[in-house]
Design a protein around this motif. Structure first.
Motif, PDB file in Angstrom:
ATOM      1  N   ARG A 136       0.861  -1.192   0.000  1.00  0.00           N
ATOM      2  CA  ARG A 136       0.000   0.000   0.000  1.00  0.00           C
ATOM      3  C   ARG A 136       0.891   1.234   0.000  1.00  0.00           C
ATOM      4  NH1 ARG A 136      -4.869   1.451   4.323  1.00  0.00           N
ATOM      5  NH2 ARG A 136      -5.323   3.538   3.498  1.00  0.00           N
ATOM      6  N   VAL A 137       0.870   1.962  -1.078  1.00  0.00           N
ATOM      7  CA  VAL A 137       1.726   3.140  -1.208  1.00  0.00           C
ATOM      8  C   VAL A 137       1.218   4.238  -0.275  1.00  0.00           C
ATOM      9  CG1 VAL A 137       2.615   4.903  -2.755  1.00  0.00           C
ATOM     10  CG2 VAL A 137       2.311   2.560  -3.589  1.00  0.00           C
ATOM     11  N   LEU A 138       2.120   4.714   0.594  1.00  0.00           N
ATOM     12  CA  LEU A 138       1.757   5.765   1.556  1.00  0.00           C
ATOM     13  C   LEU A 138       2.303   7.128   1.165  1.00  0.00           C
ATOM     14  CD1 LEU A 138       2.344   3.899   4.962  1.00  0.00           C
ATOM     15  CD2 LEU A 138       0.242   4.055   3.610  1.00  0.00           C
ATOM     16  N   ALA A 139       3.473   7.128   0.539  1.00  0.00           N
ATOM     17  CA  ALA A 139       4.086   8.394   0.121  1.00  0.00           C
ATOM     18  C   ALA A 139       4.829   8.148  -1.182  1.00  0.00           C
ATOM     19  CB  ALA A 139       5.038   8.915   1.187  1.00  0.00           C
ATOM     20  N   ASP A 140       4.566   8.980  -2.175  1.00  0.00           N
ATOM     21  CA  ASP A 140       5.138   8.771  -3.504  1.00  0.00           C
ATOM     22  C   ASP A 140       5.132  10.092  -4.256  1.00  0.00           C
ATOM     23  OD1 ASP A 140       6.098   7.459  -5.783  1.00  0.00           O
ATOM     24  OD2 ASP A 140       4.078   6.904  -6.461  1.00  0.00           O
ATOM     25  N   PRO A 141       5.969  11.044  -3.827  1.00  0.00           N
ATOM     26  CA  PRO A 141       5.899  12.397  -4.392  1.00  0.00           C
ATOM     27  C   PRO A 141       6.019  12.446  -5.908  1.00  0.00           C
ATOM     28  CG  PRO A 141       7.317  12.358  -2.452  1.00  0.00           C
ATOM     29  CD  PRO A 141       6.980  10.933  -2.762  1.00  0.00           C
ATOM     30  N   GLY A 142       6.862  11.587  -6.492  1.00  0.00           N
ATOM     31  CA  GLY A 142       7.062  11.615  -7.931  1.00  0.00           C
ATOM     32  C   GLY A 142       6.173  10.672  -8.710  1.00  0.00           C
ATOM     33  N   GLY A 143       5.384   9.868  -8.021  1.00  0.00           N
ATOM     34  CA  GLY A 143       4.480   8.937  -8.687  1.00  0.00           C
ATOM     35  C   GLY A 143       5.137   7.678  -9.214  1.00  0.00           C
ATOM     36  N   GLU A 144       6.427   7.473  -8.920  1.00  0.00           N
ATOM     37  CA  GLU A 144       7.139   6.323  -9.491  1.00  0.00           C
ATOM     38  C   GLU A 144       6.683   4.995  -8.901  1.00  0.00           C
ATOM     39  OE1 GLU A 144      11.733   4.852 -10.380  1.00  0.00           O
ATOM     40  OE2 GLU A 144      11.343   6.785  -9.403  1.00  0.00           O
ATOM     41  N   LEU A 145       6.432   4.973  -7.603  1.00  0.00           N
ATOM     42  CA  LEU A 145       6.004   3.727  -6.968  1.00  0.00           C
ATOM     43  C   LEU A 145       4.634   3.283  -7.479  1.00  0.00           C
ATOM     44  CD1 LEU A 145       6.921   3.663  -3.155  1.00  0.00           C
ATOM     45  CD2 LEU A 145       7.749   2.192  -4.984  1.00  0.00           C
ATOM     46  N   ARG A 146       3.723   4.225  -7.594  1.00  0.00           N
ATOM     47  CA  ARG A 146       2.381   3.865  -8.061  1.00  0.00           C
ATOM     48  C   ARG A 146       2.409   3.381  -9.508  1.00  0.00           C
ATOM     49  NH1 ARG A 146       1.174   8.159  -4.469  1.00  0.00           N
ATOM     50  NH2 ARG A 146      -0.300   7.495  -2.829  1.00  0.00           N
ATOM     51  N   ALA A 147       3.254   3.984 -10.324  1.00  0.00           N
ATOM     52  CA  ALA A 147       3.369   3.543 -11.708  1.00  0.00           C
ATOM     53  C   ALA A 147       3.924   2.123 -11.772  1.00  0.00           C
ATOM     54  CB  ALA A 147       4.272   4.501 -12.489  1.00  0.00           C
ATOM     55  N   LEU A 148       4.945   1.846 -10.953  1.00  0.00           N
ATOM     56  CA  LEU A 148       5.522   0.502 -10.925  1.00  0.00           C
ATOM     57  C   LEU A 148       4.514  -0.502 -10.375  1.00  0.00           C
ATOM     58  CD1 LEU A 148       7.961  -1.324 -11.342  1.00  0.00           C
ATOM     59  CD2 LEU A 148       8.748  -0.680  -9.043  1.00  0.00           C
ATOM     60  N   GLN A 149       3.752  -0.096  -9.378  1.00  0.00           N
ATOM     61  CA  GLN A 149       2.739  -0.991  -8.810  1.00  0.00           C
ATOM     62  C   GLN A 149       1.699  -1.362  -9.856  1.00  0.00           C
ATOM     63  OE1 GLN A 149      -0.297   0.361  -5.743  1.00  0.00           O
ATOM     64  NE2 GLN A 149       0.949  -1.023  -4.491  1.00  0.00           N
ATOM     65  N   GLN A 150       1.309  -0.411 -10.662  1.00  0.00           N
ATOM     66  CA  GLN A 150       0.323  -0.692 -11.696  1.00  0.00           C
ATOM     67  C   GLN A 150       0.849  -1.735 -12.680  1.00  0.00           C
ATOM     68  OE1 GLN A 150      -2.692   0.644 -11.491  1.00  0.00           O
ATOM     69  NE2 GLN A 150      -3.417  -0.511 -13.275  1.00  0.00           N
ATOM     70  N   GLU A 151       2.138  -1.636 -13.025  1.00  0.00           N
ATOM     71  CA  GLU A 151       2.746  -2.601 -13.940  1.00  0.00           C
ATOM     72  C   GLU A 151       2.827  -3.991 -13.315  1.00  0.00           C
ATOM     73  OE1 GLU A 151       6.496  -1.576 -15.729  1.00  0.00           O
ATOM     74  OE2 GLU A 151       6.096   0.563 -15.475  1.00  0.00           O
ATOM     75  N   THR A 152       3.252  -4.043 -12.052  1.00  0.00           N
ATOM     76  CA  THR A 152       3.569  -5.335 -11.427  1.00  0.00           C
ATOM     77  C   THR A 152       2.343  -6.108 -10.970  1.00  0.00           C
ATOM     78  OG1 THR A 152       3.890  -4.229  -9.271  1.00  0.00           O
ATOM     79  CG2 THR A 152       5.828  -4.535 -10.664  1.00  0.00           C
ATOM     80  N   ARG A 153       1.195  -5.513 -11.021  1.00  0.00           N
ATOM     81  CA  ARG A 153      -0.014  -6.252 -10.651  1.00  0.00           C
ATOM     82  C   ARG A 153      -0.373  -7.296 -11.706  1.00  0.00           C
ATOM     83  NH1 ARG A 153      -3.437  -1.465  -7.542  1.00  0.00           N
ATOM     84  NH2 ARG A 153      -2.550  -1.913  -5.500  1.00  0.00           N
ATOM     85  N   HIS A 154       0.247  -7.201 -12.879  1.00  0.00           N
ATOM     86  CA  HIS A 154       0.075  -8.244 -13.897  1.00  0.00           C
ATOM     87  C   HIS A 154       1.254  -9.198 -13.775  1.00  0.00           C
ATOM     88  CE1 HIS A 154      -0.850 -10.280 -17.613  1.00  0.00           C
ATOM     89  NE2 HIS A 154       0.380 -10.073 -18.038  1.00  0.00           N
ATOM     90  N   TYR A 155       0.986 -10.435 -13.373  1.00  0.00           N
ATOM     91  CA  TYR A 155       2.040 -11.427 -13.166  1.00  0.00           C
ATOM     92  C   TYR A 155       2.560 -11.890 -14.527  1.00  0.00           C
ATOM     93  CZ  TYR A 155       4.361 -15.171 -10.532  1.00  0.00           C
ATOM     94  OH  TYR A 155       5.288 -15.995  -9.949  1.00  0.00           O
ATOM     95  N   PRO A 156       3.859 -11.793 -14.774  1.00  0.00           N
ATOM     96  CA  PRO A 156       4.386 -12.122 -16.108  1.00  0.00           C
ATOM     97  C   PRO A 156       4.250 -13.609 -16.449  1.00  0.00           C
ATOM     98  CG  PRO A 156       5.971 -10.841 -14.814  1.00  0.00           C
ATOM     99  CD  PRO A 156       4.905 -11.291 -13.874  1.00  0.00           C
ATOM    100  N   GLU A 157       3.773 -13.901 -17.633  1.00  0.00           N
ATOM    101  CA  GLU A 157       3.631 -15.288 -18.075  1.00  0.00           C
ATOM    102  C   GLU A 157       4.985 -15.996 -18.125  1.00  0.00           C
ATOM    103  OE1 GLU A 157       1.031 -17.338 -18.828  1.00  0.00           O
ATOM    104  OE2 GLU A 157      -0.203 -15.773 -17.912  1.00  0.00           O
ATOM    105  N   GLN A 158       6.033 -15.258 -18.519  1.00  0.00           N
ATOM    106  CA  GLN A 158       7.352 -15.874 -18.609  1.00  0.00           C
ATOM    107  C   GLN A 158       7.843 -16.324 -17.237  1.00  0.00           C
ATOM    108  OE1 GLN A 158       6.381 -13.024 -19.918  1.00  0.00           O
ATOM    109  NE2 GLN A 158       7.169 -12.737 -21.994  1.00  0.00           N
ATOM    110  N   LEU A 159       7.588 -15.536 -16.206  1.00  0.00           N
ATOM    111  CA  LEU A 159       7.988 -15.918 -14.855  1.00  0.00           C
ATOM    112  C   LEU A 159       7.147 -17.102 -14.389  1.00  0.00           C
ATOM    113  CD1 LEU A 159       9.691 -15.331 -12.320  1.00  0.00           C
ATOM    114  CD2 LEU A 159       7.847 -13.802 -11.565  1.00  0.00           C
TER     115      LEU A 159
END
Length: 271
Positions: A136-159
């Motif tokens: 749960r992102v609590l502080a993210d002034p530049g928005g980088e964590l939330r952007a990465l979280q959005q990407e990583t919620r899709h589990y990669p098929e290759q992994l």
């Protein structure tokens, strides 16, 4: 939570801290009243640890040990253990550039396993990504964590494919080797092989379901609730360790049960 948000905001003001994420059971909603508050401090060097020490002392009212990056080992990294307002609050460093690199590897179906105190199975590198995905992102002034979280919620098929393939070959191999120890009554070796084999099955089941495994704690129970798991997976897996002794026949019986469980899980992982 208001107090936690305040702490996170102040942490994010420290030079080097890019963002702060609540992790562990508190983020997943599986916590107990006395559970720790795990705060992931996502940073880039140089990290102002002197400022972190001052903030820790202010929050706790006493001198607190705050490590340099790497102070707790190659995977847990570093941080601090605090008591704030009567609650345990852990600061845990995460090198954000390293998290990005591991995410790239995950998308290519690559992972690594590291030795780390407190992690008897070892730390799987993709746990770093899972922490962002389920946190749960609590502080993210530049928005980088939330952007990465959005990407990583899709589990990669290759992994997914890589972890399933790894479980399907390594579990039978590990259990076959354990037979040599069983014949000698070597319960130490057999127990280690069983632990490794069950851990691999847990990783495979989670990968099959597209779920991130963060560490070993509670992982067998969680795996038993996944769609591909046999209905009694958790009970059967836990029972393997209750069977052990030093008598070769008993150790062999435990391995027979482990082989049967592994075969059933691996068959389900093909679907």
């Amino acid at each position: 939570m208001e107090r936690l948000m305040e702490i996170a905001k102040r942490l994010a003001d420290v030079d080097g801290v890019v963002g702060v994420c609540l992790g562990g059971s508190r983020a997943r909603g599986t916590h107990q009243p006395d559970s720790d508050f795990d705060l992931g401090l996502y940073y880039r060097t140089p990290l102002d640890t002197a400022a972190l020490r001052r903030l820790a002392s202010e929050l706790t009212g006493e001198s607190v040990e705050v490590t340099e990056p790497g102070g707790w080992g190659p995977w847990v990294d570093g941080g601090a253990w605090l008591i704030v307002d009567g609650f345990r609050v852990d600061w845990i460093y995460r090198d954000l550039d390293r998290v990005h690199r591991i995410w790239d590897q995950c998308q290519e179906g690559r992972f690594e396993l590291g030795i780390q105190a407190g992690h008897p199975l070892g730390v799987y590198s993709h746990a770093y990504v899972g922490e962002v995905a389920v946190g749960r992102v609590l502080a993210d002034p530049g928005g980088e964590l939330r952007a990465l979280q959005q990407e990583t919620r899709h589990y990669p098929e290759q992994l997914r494919d890589a972890l399933i393939a790894n479980a399907r070959w390594e579990v039978p191999f590990t259990l076959a080797n354990a037979r040599k120890g069983a014949a000698r009554g070597d319960s130490f070796y057999v127990a280690g092989c069983l632990f490794r084999a069950v851990g691999l099955l847990v990783q495979g089941l989670h990968a099959h379901a597209g779920c991130w495994v963060l560490n070993e704690k509670g992982a067998v129970q969680a795996a038993g609730q996944l769609p591909a798991a046999p209905a009694d997976f958790s009970a059967r897996a836990q029972a393997l360790f209750a069977m052990l002794g030093t008598v070769p026949d008993v150790l062999s019986a435990a391995l027979d049960a482990a082989d049967a469980l592994a075969a059933e899980v691996c068959e389900r992982l093909t679907s």
